[in-house]
Write an enzyme that holds these catalytic residues in place. Structure first.
Site, PDB file in Angstrom:
ATOM      1  N   ARG A   1       0.821  -1.221   0.000  1.00  0.00           N
ATOM      2  CA  ARG A   1       0.000   0.000   0.000  1.00  0.00           C
ATOM      3  C   ARG A   1       0.862   1.281   0.000  1.00  0.00           C
ATOM      4  NH1 ARG A   1      -3.238  -3.662  -0.780  1.00  0.00           N
ATOM      5  NH2 ARG A   1      -5.373  -3.740   0.016  1.00  0.00           N
TER       6      ARG A   1
ATOM      7  N   SER B   1     -11.037  -1.209   2.946  1.00  0.00           N
ATOM      8  CA  SER B   1     -10.311  -1.328   4.217  1.00  0.00           C
ATOM      9  C   SER B   1      -9.968   0.072   4.713  1.00  0.00           C
ATOM     10  CB  SER B   1      -8.994  -2.080   4.008  1.00  0.00           C
ATOM     11  OG  SER B   1      -9.212  -3.323   3.432  1.00  0.00           O
TER      12      SER B   1
ATOM     13  N   GLU C   1      -5.305   3.295   5.889  1.00  0.00           N
ATOM     14  CA  GLU C   1      -4.828   3.294   4.508  1.00  0.00           C
ATOM     15  C   GLU C   1      -5.614   4.314   3.701  1.00  0.00           C
ATOM     16  OE1 GLU C   1      -5.820   1.207   1.210  1.00  0.00           O
ATOM     17  OE2 GLU C   1      -6.588  -0.576   2.221  1.00  0.00           O
TER      18      GLU C   1
HETATM   19  N1  EPU Z   1     -10.767 -11.412   9.563  1.00  0.00           N
HETATM   20  C1  EPU Z   1     -11.497 -11.538  10.726  1.00  0.00           C
HETATM   21  N2  EPU Z   1     -12.540 -10.675  10.921  1.00  0.00           N
HETATM   22  C2  EPU Z   1     -12.854  -9.717  10.026  1.00  0.00           C
HETATM   23  C3  EPU Z   1     -12.100  -9.574   8.870  1.00  0.00           C
HETATM   24  C4  EPU Z   1     -11.045 -10.439   8.649  1.00  0.00           C
HETATM   25  O1  EPU Z   1     -11.238 -12.406  11.549  1.00  0.00           O
HETATM   26  O2  EPU Z   1     -13.825  -8.989  10.289  1.00  0.00           O
HETATM   27  C5  EPU Z   1      -9.694 -12.363   9.301  1.00  0.00           C
HETATM   28  C6  EPU Z   1     -10.075 -13.344   8.196  1.00  0.00           C
HETATM   29  O3  EPU Z   1     -10.787 -14.438   8.684  1.00  0.00           O
HETATM   30  C7  EPU Z   1      -8.747 -13.733   7.624  1.00  0.00           C
HETATM   31  C8  EPU Z   1      -7.922 -12.469   7.798  1.00  0.00           C
HETATM   32  O4  EPU Z   1      -8.567 -11.686   8.793  1.00  0.00           O
HETATM   33  O5  EPU Z   1      -8.159 -14.742   8.372  1.00  0.00           O
HETATM   34  C9  EPU Z   1      -7.767 -11.683   6.510  1.00  0.00           C
HETATM   35  O6  EPU Z   1      -9.054 -11.299   6.032  1.00  0.00           O
HETATM   36  P1  EPU Z   1      -9.370 -11.009   4.501  1.00  0.00           P
HETATM   37  O7  EPU Z   1      -8.939 -12.157   3.659  1.00  0.00           O
HETATM   38  O8  EPU Z   1     -10.793 -10.582   4.412  1.00  0.00           O
HETATM   39  O9  EPU Z   1      -8.417  -9.827   4.082  1.00  0.00           O
HETATM   40  P2  EPU Z   1      -7.950  -8.501   4.835  1.00  0.00           P
HETATM   41  O10 EPU Z   1      -6.538  -8.685   5.261  1.00  0.00           O
HETATM   42  O11 EPU Z   1      -8.928  -8.109   5.863  1.00  0.00           O
HETATM   43  C10 EPU Z   1      -6.934  -7.461   2.668  1.00  0.00           C
HETATM   44  C11 EPU Z   1      -6.985  -6.156   1.921  1.00  0.00           C
HETATM   45  C12 EPU Z   1      -8.279  -6.054   1.130  1.00  0.00           C
HETATM   46  C13 EPU Z   1      -8.351  -7.225   0.156  1.00  0.00           C
HETATM   47  C14 EPU Z   1      -8.282  -8.532   0.961  1.00  0.00           C
HETATM   48  C15 EPU Z   1      -8.245  -9.750   0.072  1.00  0.00           C
HETATM   49  C16 EPU Z   1      -5.709  -4.555   3.233  1.00  0.00           C
HETATM   50  C17 EPU Z   1      -5.749  -3.355   4.118  1.00  0.00           C
HETATM   51  N3  EPU Z   1      -6.898  -5.028   2.846  1.00  0.00           N
HETATM   52  O12 EPU Z   1      -7.990  -7.439   3.627  1.00  0.00           O
HETATM   53  O13 EPU Z   1      -8.210  -4.857   0.378  1.00  0.00           O
HETATM   54  O14 EPU Z   1      -9.553  -7.191  -0.586  1.00  0.00           O
HETATM   55  O15 EPU Z   1      -7.066  -8.552   1.752  1.00  0.00           O
HETATM   56  O16 EPU Z   1      -7.009  -9.856  -0.524  1.00  0.00           O
HETATM   57  O17 EPU Z   1      -4.629  -5.030   2.912  1.00  0.00           O
HETATM   58  C18 EPU Z   1      -8.835  -2.551   0.447  1.00  0.00           C
HETATM   59  O18 EPU Z   1      -7.637  -2.292   0.405  1.00  0.00           O
HETATM   60  O19 EPU Z   1      -9.702  -1.649   0.489  1.00  0.00           O
HETATM   61  C19 EPU Z   1      -9.268  -3.944   0.473  1.00  0.00           C
HETATM   62  C20 EPU Z   1     -10.529  -4.297   0.602  1.00  0.00           C
END
Ligand code: EPU
Length: 342
Positions: A160, A229, A325
């Protein structure tokens, strides 16, 4: 170049909060760029589709909103090169490429925003980042009034992050991006959630699955205003991870280079009991705690209050300070969230 005086930005930011600007400029040609006044660095803000911006005051700085369109494809024996005007919509570009059998961007489907904003924060999802496909960026430098071409290495991409957020911040604007899509394609199914697809999955299958996953978790900004996010996933040392793992053995983490790990901010927020939490008319999304949503507020200050509460809660429980972010923009330009004075 089109200009407008005292313009409401409510429909130009995906949080749908009210902010007005005294000047909105839409450069759409090289001549328009040459004619741009010389603004001070904090006097203006470059706005794409407004899907990663939070206006925190009722007034906003001067807005420059690039208006460069067009998609051109060239090829070599091994790759396609896709040159895209900065204001083309990112998801339309992904769909255009897939429907023309130019594969690679499928994991980045449905990310809101413009193509020109993609390199700024090095958008990423489902195991792929913009930088994986970046070839070069055409960037207009305000001071010299010339177009510079930055190759992928010069863009200093990181999670990012890019040079456009650091040393080149507000020193120019992106006119077009060029992507390099190798003709030899292989599905990237590394991210959890995509591993249910067979190894024979086509790019169309991957795009379909990514869209399904995103639609199941992430609120559509047109129906429930949000900026994806809100916080970045924090990166901590292995020492810190070990301490946390001793207390929370089920905590997800993703190893990085240099003995560091990325933690899941959504998980940390959920552990604080904040998933679905509401404060005034804004809240934490009930399906993905990393997303802050605006139910009916007109003011960015409500989102700031909620974000501070989330940040303080995570810090108290885990001793980790989440960093937004989303770009935070006051009447006098973009500021670091921690320096906000409202
Ligand atoms: N998780 C939770 N609770 C939640 C959300 C997530 O326990 O409410 C856990 C999930 O179960 C999983 C882990 O956190 O084990 C990661 O969750 P997820 O795969 O949904 O991805 P994220 O890390 O929350 C990132 C990006 C997203 C992108 C997703 C998928 C960032 C800041 N965000 O989210 O990007 O879509 O991975 O690759 O890096 C964005 O930048 O706006 C965005 C949506």
């Amino acid at each position: 170049m089109s200009t407008s005086i005292s313009y409401s930005l409510k429909s130009k930011n995906s949080f749908a909060v009210e902010a007005t600007t005294q000047q909105l400029l839409f450069p759409s040609s090289y001549e328009d760029l040459l004619a741009l006044p010389c603004f001070d660095q904090n006097e203006f803000y470059i706005l794409g589709e407004g899907s990663n911006t939070l206006f925190t005051d009722t007034t906003a700085p001067i807005i420059i909103s690039p208006n460069f369109t067009g998609i051109e494809i060239t090829e070599t024996q091994s790759s396609y090169f896709v040159k895209v005007g900065a204001s083309e919509n990112w998801h339309n570009l992904v769909q255009y490429c897939i429907s023309n059998r130019l594969y690679g961007l499928e994991n980045l489907a449905l990310i809101p925003g413009s193509a020109g904003a993609a390199p700024v924060q090095n958008i990423g999802a489902y195991g792929v980042e913009f930088s994986d496909f970046c070839f070069e960026i055409c960037w207009f430098e305000f001071e010299s009034k010339t177009v510079k071409v930055l190759n992928k290495h010069s863009c200093q991409f990181d999670y990012r992050e890019s040079i456009f957020k650091s040393s080149l911040y507000n020193k120019g604007l992106i006119i077009s991006i060029t992507l390099k899509l190798p003709k030899k394609w292989q599905a990237n199914l590394s991210y959890h959630g995509l591993n249910s697809l067979p190894s024979s999955a086509t790019a169309e299958d991957v795009m379909g699955k990514v869209i399904e996953l995103r639609e199941s978790k992430l609120p559509n900004p047109k129906k429930l205003p949000n900026a994806g996010s809100f916080f970045k996933n924090p990166i901590v040392t292995l020492v810190k991870l070990d301490k946390l793992k001793a207390i929370y053995p089920e905590m997800p983490f993703y190893p990085q280079a240099d003995k560091q790990v990325k933690l899941a901010a959504g998980w940390l927020i959920e552990q604080c009991g904040l998933k679905g939490y509401r404060m005034k008319s804004v809240g934490v999304h009930d399906k993905q705690a990393l997303v802050l949503v605006n139910y009916s507020s007109n003011t960015g200050k409500d989102i700031v209050d909620l974000a501070r509460y989330v940040q303080a809660s995570v810090n108290e429980k885990f001793a980790i300070k989440l960093q937004p972010e989303v770009k935070v923009v006051t009447a006098s330009g973009e500021v670091m969230f921690d320096n906000l004075e409202i």
